[in-house]
Design an enzyme around this catalytic site. Structure first.
Site, short mmCIF file in Angstrom:
data_model
loop_
_atom_site.label_atom_id
_atom_site.label_comp_id
_atom_site.label_asym_id
_atom_site.label_seq_id
_atom_site.Cartn_x
_atom_site.Cartn_y
_atom_site.Cartn_z
N GLU A 18 -3.82 1.93 -3.06
CA GLU A 18 -3.98 3.34 -2.65
C GLU A 18 -3.09 4.25 -3.49
OE1 GLU A 18 -5.06 5.70 1.45
OE2 GLU A 18 -4.02 3.79 1.61
N ASN A 75 -7.06 -4.73 5.06
CA ASN A 75 -7.66 -3.99 6.17
C ASN A 75 -8.36 -4.92 7.17
OD1 ASN A 75 -7.20 -1.12 6.32
ND2 ASN A 75 -8.15 -0.96 4.31
N ASP A 94 2.51 4.52 5.38
CA ASP A 94 2.25 3.94 6.70
C ASP A 94 2.22 2.41 6.64
OD1 ASP A 94 -0.05 4.17 5.18
OD2 ASP A 94 -1.35 4.76 6.83
N HIS A 95 2.37 1.84 5.45
CA HIS A 95 2.47 0.39 5.27
C HIS A 95 3.88 0.01 4.81
CE1 HIS A 95 -1.98 -0.58 5.09
NE2 HIS A 95 -1.99 0.74 4.95
N ASN A 143 0.88 -1.17 0.00
CA ASN A 143 0.00 0.00 0.00
C ASN A 143 0.91 1.21 0.00
OD1 ASN A 143 -1.43 2.32 0.90
ND2 ASN A 143 -3.05 1.03 1.73
N ASP A 160 -1.68 -6.53 5.56
CA ASP A 160 -1.29 -6.68 4.15
C ASP A 160 -0.93 -8.14 3.92
OD1 ASP A 160 -0.94 -3.65 3.14
OD2 ASP A 160 -0.28 -3.84 5.23
N ASP A 198 -3.81 -4.87 0.51
CA ASP A 198 -4.19 -4.34 1.81
C ASP A 198 -5.61 -4.81 2.09
OD1 ASP A 198 -4.91 -2.92 4.05
OD2 ASP A 198 -4.57 -0.94 3.17
#
Length: 257
Positions: A36, A150, A248-249, A9, A219, A148
């Protein structure tokens, strides 16, 4: 034969382009599944990707979402979206075939909060994913669904299981929806290869989340059981979460024989 697949991501391909090009150079993957993108198809940095030696299939969306497949060999049978009867403008699914192997990049909705409208959209989207997988590939087909999700698959995939239990990303209905897709003949590559390891792939930008290792493993690379014997290593590139303006991933890397 394909030997290395990465999912990441990127949290804005525009902001992370130099990091992405460096990642391609560092790992030399066969396929990279991105999520993303946060850019339209017109603004996708195709020239830079091609200059790095990669083809790109992508499905963009202005400011939000977006998924892509970067690959050394151009994919065939590229599918963008589920192609079902649902009118859904969110760009969250793309797949491509590379020889016998099909690779999909998915960006599962976050869901915001348990019980919210976005939560029910997430559950519905996951059911659409399950239906698409069931209709598209037999349980003997070699397939990897990466991205991702989530969803932290189990309590040990969170830094604080008691605090996260029942919360968004960790609710029973989200985990059951993930398991419903896996029940079609898929395994969690990382967990299959790292039985007793606790590692994370996402850390909040706030409250020194990465520095304190307050993370989640959301992920995933789901591999069809038909290629289980080809799975060799699966690991997190934590270094990519460090440095200047990281996503942030962190990327997750799967090596195949």
């Amino acid at each position: 034969m394909m030997q290395k697949i990465i999912t990441w991501n990127v949290n804005s391909i525009g902001q992370r382009l130099s990091r992405l090009i460096a990642l391609l150079d560092r790992w030399a993957p066969d396929v990279v599944c991105l999520q993303e993108l946060k850019c339209t198809n017109e603004n996708f940095p195709l020239a830079a990707i091609e200059a790095a030696g990669y083809h790109a299939a992508f499905l963009g969306q202005k400011a939000f979402n977006g998924v892509a497949l970067l690959s050394r060999v151009e994919p065939t049978e590229v599918v963008k979206g589920f192609g079902d009867s649902v009118d859904d403008p969110q760009a969250r699914f793309i797949s491509g075939r590379f020889g016998e192997l099909t690779v999909a990049s998915v960006y599962v909705p976050n869901g915001q909060a348990v019980g919210s409208d976005k939560y029910y959209y997430k559950l519905n989207w996951l059911e659409r994913l399950r239906s698409h997988v069931s209709a598209s590939w037999s349980n003997q087909a070699p397939v990897i669904i990466a991205g991702d999700f989530n969803i932290a698959p189990a309590p040990r995939d969170t830094h604080d299981p008691s605090a996260w239990e029942g919360q968004i990303l960790c609710s029973k209905r989200e985990r059951a929806a993930l398991e419903a897709t896996m029940d079609l003949g898929f395994i969690d590559s990382f967990r299959h290869l790292n039985h007793d390891t606790t590692e994370f792939t996402w850390w909040d930008y706030r409250m020194l989340g990465f520095q304190k290792n307050l993370g989640l493993r959301i992920d995933l690379l789901l591999a069809s059981r038909s290629i289980q014997t080809r799975l060799q290593r699966c690991y997190v590139d934590r270094d990519e979460r460090k440095g200047d303006k990281p996503s942030d991933h962190a990327p997750v890397i799967l090596e195949l024989s």
